[in-house]
Design an enzyme around this catalytic site. Structure first.
Site, short mmCIF file in Angstrom:
data_model
loop_
_atom_site.label_atom_id
_atom_site.label_comp_id
_atom_site.label_asym_id
_atom_site.label_seq_id
_atom_site.Cartn_x
_atom_site.Cartn_y
_atom_site.Cartn_z
N PHE A 1 0.83 -1.19 0.00
CA PHE A 1 0.00 0.00 0.00
C PHE A 1 0.87 1.25 0.00
O PHE A 1 0.71 2.15 -0.80
CB PHE A 1 -0.87 -0.04 1.26
CG PHE A 1 -1.73 1.18 1.43
CD1 PHE A 1 -2.95 1.29 0.77
CD2 PHE A 1 -1.33 2.20 2.26
CE1 PHE A 1 -3.74 2.39 0.94
CE2 PHE A 1 -2.11 3.32 2.43
CZ PHE A 1 -3.32 3.42 1.77
N GLU B 1 29.36 29.15 -45.78
CA GLU B 1 28.78 30.27 -45.03
C GLU B 1 29.31 31.61 -45.53
O GLU B 1 28.57 32.59 -45.59
CB GLU B 1 29.06 30.12 -43.53
CG GLU B 1 28.40 28.90 -42.88
CD GLU B 1 26.90 28.83 -43.10
OE1 GLU B 1 26.25 29.91 -43.20
OE2 GLU B 1 26.37 27.71 -43.20
N HIS C 1 27.17 32.67 -48.40
CA HIS C 1 25.93 33.32 -47.97
C HIS C 1 26.19 34.75 -47.53
O HIS C 1 25.50 35.69 -47.92
CB HIS C 1 25.32 32.59 -46.76
CG HIS C 1 24.67 31.28 -47.08
ND1 HIS C 1 23.70 31.14 -48.05
CD2 HIS C 1 24.81 30.05 -46.52
CE1 HIS C 1 23.30 29.88 -48.07
NE2 HIS C 1 23.96 29.19 -47.16
ZN ZN Z 1 23.63 27.27 -46.39
#
Ligand code: ZN
Ligand code: ADP
Ligand code: MG
Length: 611
Positions: free
Chosen positions: A128, A424, A427
Site C-alpha cells: 500500500f 557560409e 551566404h
Molecule cells: Zn547554407
C-alpha cells in the site's frame, strides 16, 4: 521536500516486502539461518556422542516435525542444525532406545497464525505504502500523493564564475539575477520581468549549469525537476506534481524553478500516433495554468531546458509563459579555451600543455565533452601515479573520446570545416553585396546540433508589410550563396545545401504561384502554399489550373532560380578575394560578428554595396 526520507522509506518498504515474502515462503527463522540435516548426517550426529539433548517440535496436523540438536557444552548449546522428522512418534521411541534425552516442545498456541497474520499486515502495508507513495489518483489525506520529485537546493554551488564563455547569455540573464535579488525594486516601478526563459541547445552545452548559476548568483533557492519526472503511470499524478512544485516555489520566492528536458511534458498536444497521451496533456495543461497563475513579480523565475524546441507545444511560448528563448550553442574557439582553462584549474598540467591548441583541435565539442576530455586525461595520470597531465595524455584522451566505442563527441574534420567556412562565407558575401539584404550580423561554422553545420544571420530590419520582387530575388540569391561558393572553390557540390535549395525553391514558387511575379504565368493566383495550410494536410490538394499551367509554373520556378544562381555567381566571382578572406577568418575564429565581417571590406571601393 523530503526526498531523502521518501527514498529511504520506499527502500525500507521494499526490503520489508522482500523479507516477508521469504518468510512466508520458507520460514525465515529456519531455512535461512539453520542448516537442515539429511538423515545420514543426523544419524552421524547422534552416533557422535556430543549430543546433550534433542528438542522435538511436532507440527499440529501431521505426525511430522523437526528436531533441533542441543550439544553438550555451552558454546554449542544453541545449534543451528535441524532435522526434518517424518514421524515424531517413531523418532521418540528410537531416541528412548538409544538413551538420548529428548524434550517435546509445544508449539505456541496460535503462534504461527499470529506470526503470519502480522506478516500479512506488514506486507499489505508495504505494498500500500509503496504504491501510494508514488501516487494514486484522487487520493489524499494522510498519505502524500504525487509529491513532486523536485530537488530543492537552498544554495547551488554555481555562479557566473563557474560558467565559462557564454558571455552574451550571461549578460542577458544578469537581469534576472538582479530581479531575484530584489524583486521589490522592479515591482515598485511596475516593470514586467519574464516569468519563464527557455534555454535551447544541444546536450552538454551548459543549460543546467546556467540555471544553477542564476540561482547561485542571486543567492536564492533552486528547484530542479526533469520533465520526465512528471510523466507517470497514473493519470493526474504529473499534474498534481506540477501543482505542488509551484506551491512550494511560491512559498519560497524569490527562487528559480528549473525544468530540465521540458520536451518530455510539453510536446505538441494531440500529436503522436494512437491518440494523445492523456497524462502528458494534463500535466502540460497544469503547467500552463501554473505559469499563468502567478504574477510576474511574485519572484519565481521558471527556466526550462530543451534540445528539441521543434516538438514543443506552441502554447508554452505564449507571452506570460516562456516568452524568452535563449539559444545556447556549442562554444566557439575562445569559449572552448575558457572552458578548458576553467576545468583545468583543479588539475595539474605540465608546462608544455597548450590550451589554445587543444581548443583548436576540439571544434564541435560541447562544454561537457571538454570536461570529459580533461577528466579522461586525468584518469590516465592517476592510474599511472604521475603528478602532471601531459600533452600526450591529452592526445590519448582525445583519441579515446573521439574514436572511442561510443563516439559521442564528434569532431569536425578540417576538410568539413573548410567546406562549411566557404559555404557560409558565400551566404554572407551575397548578403552584404546584394542591395536590400543584410547587414550581416553573425557568421558561424559551429554546428547548431539541429542539423546545420553553420549559419549566417542577418540583422532583421523590422517588420515589413510586404516584400518587393527584387528583395525576394535577393533572398533566393543569398540562399544559393552557399552552394555557389562550394562549386566555385571545390568544383563540386555537397549535400550541405539541401535546406538552402529547398528555401530558394519555395520562394521562387511563391513568387510564381501566389504573388503573380512571373510575366509568363501572369498575375494569376494559382493556389500556392497558403491554401494548403488552410485546407489542412489531410486534404488532397486539387489544382485549380490546367496541366499546361502546371508545367509553365515549373519552368518559371526553374528559370527564376537559374537566373538567380547565374547572377549571384557573377557577383561572387567578382568578389572572390572577399570570399577567401571571409572563409579564412571563419576558419580561424569559427564565429565572426558584424564588425569583424565589415572590416574585411574596408578599403575596398563600394561598387555594388547595397547598404
Ligand atoms: Zn547554407
Ligand atoms: P546541459 O544541461 O546543457 O546538457 P550541463 O549544464 O549539464 O549541460 O553541462 C554538463 C557539464 O559540462 C557541466 O557540469 C560542466 O562541467 C560542463 N560545462 C558545460 N558548459 C560549460 C561552460 N560553459 N562552462 C563550464 N563548464 C561547462
Ligand atoms: Mg542538463
Amino acid at each position: 521536500m523530503n526526498l531523502k526520507g521518501g527514498r529511504f522509506l520506499r527502500l525500507f518498504s521494499f526490503v520489508l516486502l522482500g523479507l516477508s515474502l521469504l518468510w512466508l515462503a520458507g520460514g525465515l527463522g529456519s531455512d535461512l539461518l539453520e542448516a537442515r540435516l539429511s538423515h545420514s548426517e543426523f544419524e552421524a550426529v547422534l552416533a557422535g556422542g556430543a549430543v546433550q539433548e534433542i528438542s522435538i517440535r511436532q507440527n499440529r496436523l501431521t505426525p511430522t516435525g523437526e528436531a533441533r540438536i542441543v550439544y553438550k557444552g555451552e558454546e554449542k548449546r544453541f545449534s543451528r542444525e535441524r532435522y526434518f522428522v517424518s514421524d515424531v512418534n517413531r523418532l521418540q521411541s528410537e531416541l528412548e532406545e538409544r538413551g538420548i534425552d529428548f524434550r517435546l516442545e509445544n508449539p505456541p498456541v496460535g503462534g504461527d497464525f499470529l506470526g503470519y497474520g502480522l506478516l500479512l499486515l506488514l506486507t499489505a502495508g508495504a505494498v500500500f505504502y509503496t504504491f501510494y507513495r508514488r501516487g494514486l489518483p484522487g487520493g489524499g489525506g494522510a498519505v502524500q500523493i504525487g509529491r513532486a520529485r523536485a530537488r530543492r537546493e537552498n544554495r547551488t554551488g554555481e555562479n557566473f564564475g563557474t560558467v565559462a564563455g557564454l558571455s552574451e547569455e550571461k549578460e542577458e540573464l544578469a537581469q534576472l539575477v538582479d530581479f531575484l535579488r530584489a524583486p521589490e525594486k522592479y515591482t515598485e516601478l511596475g516593470a514586467r520581468i519574464p516569468k519563464g526563459v527557455l534555454l535551447v541547445g544541444p546536450p552538454g552545452t551548459g543549460k543546467t549549469l546556467l540555471g544553477r548559476a542564476i540561482a547561485g548568483e542571486a543567492g536564492v533557492p533552486f528547484f530542479s525537476v526533469a520533465g520526465s519526472d512528471f510523466v507517470e503511470l497514473f493519470v493526474g499524478v504529473g499534474a498534481s506534481r506540477v501543482r505542488e512544485l509551484f506551491e512550494e516555489a511560491k512559498s519560497s520566492a524569490p527562487c528559480v524553478v528549473f525544468i530540465d528536458e521540458i520536451d518530455a511534458v510539453a510536446r505538441r498536444r494531440g500529436a503522436g500516433l494512437g491518440g494523445g497521451n492523456d497524462e502528458r496533456e494534463q500535466t502540460l495543461n497544469q503547467l500552463l495554468v501554473e505559469m499563468d497563475g502567478f504574477t510576474p513579480n511574485e519572484g519565481v523565475i521558471v527556466l526550462a531546458a530543451t534540445n528539441r524546441p521543434d516538438v514543443l507545444d506552441p502554447a508554452i511560448l505564449r507571452p506570460g509563459r516562456f516568452d524568452r528563448k535563449l539559444t545556447i550553442s556549442r562554444p566557439d574557439l575562445c569559449g572552448r579555451e575558457e572552458i578548458l582553462r576553467l576545468h583545468a584549474a583543479n588539475k595539474k598540467f605540465s608546462e608544455e600543455v597548450d590550451f589554445s591548441e587543444l581548443a583548436r583541435m576540439t571544434a564541435g565539442f560541447t562544454g561537457a565533452d571538454l570536461e570529459n576530455l580533461l577528466n579522461e586525461a586525468a584518469i590516465f595520470v592517476a592510474a599511472e601515479r604521475r603528478a602532471f597531465v601531459t600533452a600526450a595524455d591529452l592526445r590519448r584522451a582525445f583519441l579515446r573520446v573521439t574514436v572511442g566505442t561510443e563516439k559521442r563527441s564528434r569532431v569536425i574534420s578540417e576538410e568539413e570545416k573548410r567546406i562549411t567556412a566557404y559555404h557560409e562565407a558565400g551566404h554572407a558575401l551575397l548578403m552584404k553585396l546584394i542591395p536590400g539584404q543584410g547587414p550581416v550580423h553573425t557568421v558561424s561554422i559551429i554546428p547548431t546540433g539541429i542539423g546545420a553545420a553553420g549559419y549566417t544571420l542577418s540583422l532583421p530590419n523590422g517588420e515589413q508589410l510586404f516584400e518587393t520582387r527584387s528583395h525576394m530575388l535577393g533572398q533566393i540569391k543569398v540562399a544559393l550563396g552557399g552552394r555557389i561558393a562550394e562549386e566555385l572553390v571545390f568544383g563540386e557540390p555537397t549535400t550541405g545545401a539541401a535546406q538552402d535549395i529547398k528555401e530558394a525553391t519555395a520562394l521562387a514558387r511563391a513568387m510564381v504561384e501566389t504573388y503573380g511575379m512571373s510575366a509568363e504565368v501572369g498575375t494569376v493566383h494559382c493556389g500556392g502554399a497558403e491554401d494548403e495550410v488552410f485546407l489542412g494536410r489531410d486534404f488532397v490538394h486539387t489544382k485549380p489550373y490546367s496541366e499546361a499551367t502546371a508545367s509553365l509554373i515549373d519552368s518559371e520556378v526553374k528559370r527564376i532560380t537559374d537566373e538567380c544562381y547565374r547572377e549571384a555567381k557573377d557577383i561572387m566571382v567578382l568578389h572572390r578575394d572577399n570570399l577567401e578572406t571571409c572563409a579564412a577568418l571563419l576558419l580561424e575564429k569559427e564565429k565572426i560578428n558584424r564588425e569583424e565581417f565589415e572590416a574585411l571590406f574596408e578599403g575596398k571601393s563600394e561598387e555594388s554595396n547595397g547598404e
